[in-house]
Design a protein around this motif. Sequence first.
Motif: not given
Lengths: 276, 290
Positions: A260-268
């Motif tokens: 949940w904390f890394s959701q933004k980075q997940l996409v990249r």
Amino acid sequence: MARSISTSRATVTGVVAWTVGFLVFFPILWIVILSFKAEGDAIGTPWHILTSPWITEAYVTVQERSDYFKHFMNSVVISVGSTLLGLLIAIPAAWAMAFAPGKRTKDVLMWMLSTKMMPAAGVLVPIYLIFRDFGLLDTRTGLVAVIMLVNLPIIVWMLYTYFREIPGEILEAARMDGASLREEIVYILTPMAIPGIASTLLLNIILAWNEAFWTLRLTAAKAAPLTAFIASYSSPEGLFYAKLSAASTMAIAPILVMGWFSQKQLVRGLTFGAVK
Amino acid sequence: MATLHTRSMARLMISPAVLSLLVWMIIPLAMTLWFSFQQYNLLYPERTGFAGWDNFNYFVTDFRFWPAIANTLILVLGVLAITTIGGILLALLLDQPFFGQGVVRLLVLAPFFVMPTVSALVWKNMFMNPVNGLFGHIAKAFGFQGYDFLGQAPLFSIIIMVAWQWLPFATLILLTALQSLDSEQIEAAEMDGASAFERFRYIVLPHLTRALTVVVLIQTIFLLSVYAEILVTTNGGPGTASLNLPFLVYLNSIIDNDVGVGAAGGVIAIILANIVAIFLMRAIGKNLDA
């Protein structure tokens, strides 16, 4: 008038979205609920499950009976170890490719990505035999190495896309102001690179934690991480719903929070920078 | 000014990564190729030597081969259909403003972080079990018999499990792409009288093409090697009903101890994955120039 229409529309959207979100999440919620039930209650009707007493016995039993903690530690060692080792190898490489790109940099990056395309089943036989012959089967060392190699292309790529966003002009400005190379690295590059490194670390721990081909095939009792431990519930212990739920909840909870904390980075990270 | 010094320094910094990946790729690949043309069965160590195309022949004429290929494709296509269509719908929904948007986003994202063995076992026991599973209880409440999902429709059940895990991935990426869409464009189209469907068809969907391509290709890479879900639920059965290519390779090489035949299957799996990989690399490579 227009305002009231858009408010009611937002209400409808909200209700639909919350319902869908709840349904998608429901299986996870259900495991957590079952994990706080007695075995006899956990196989009852949904109504019975919700109204029967809430207890923590399943968690205690799982800890006592099955060395849960050992497998948990295996997961920690394998996922953190493989990620740190991967970063150690990948940081210099991504650094060089981002700040001193050559004519072949793009080719090297694409080639690294291509190693990720190799299906695990295609190299299962040789890896299994190499592990057997070198005594690496069922060892954490062996798994750390394999998982590191499986994720190395993603680590390099993620770091590369982050490093490339650090503007080169800042370095020039620092040099003009008379910064030494050491000062450049310590005061300018490192602070700018740390967020990218942290996201890469987080996402790769998640990927390594959930890896379920090599961890299942290359371990037995000793080095098995949680993926393999949970798989051992497939039968007949799978019929113990409360214990399976408790073990599952503990296996996914830490990684879910990290995810949940890394959701933004997940996409990249997972699209190799193709979608940001 | 990029001096020889920095050049060679850069090369030095890159080499550990390149060398380790080179070893990781070439040694196993060469061994797989080598074994696939050798007689090599761990149960019959005395039988050795060049096997010609025998292993390949054995693998592709095995009665399980075509079902495995078909199941592999159905699994990939089934999951892709559910996750891309579901992902577009969910992304469009989550892109609207409503109360608690951030929380719903986290709820939808959650299944992606559940490890495959947990997901498979939970679906198998707590939901799809005809007697004690939730679906069974619901069916009984309406006076029906519990449906034996994994016995009657094993491949379909596995598709559902895997799709549940990948739906968040598709949703998240499509949502990210959607958020980069210029809202003025949509507003302009709205003023010109374009219907909601027309706006989606001619503005939103073209904007999503690239993200969709990436979603499809990356998922295909992972879906071609689904393994854990099959191992803990059906073991490929009943019969060959839920057997896929990776699982057949595993059965040949680890269960039957036939290294040669397993390796031949591995070579076929690599060829299949490479066909997809070529397209994926093109899609991602284009982005590097941009």
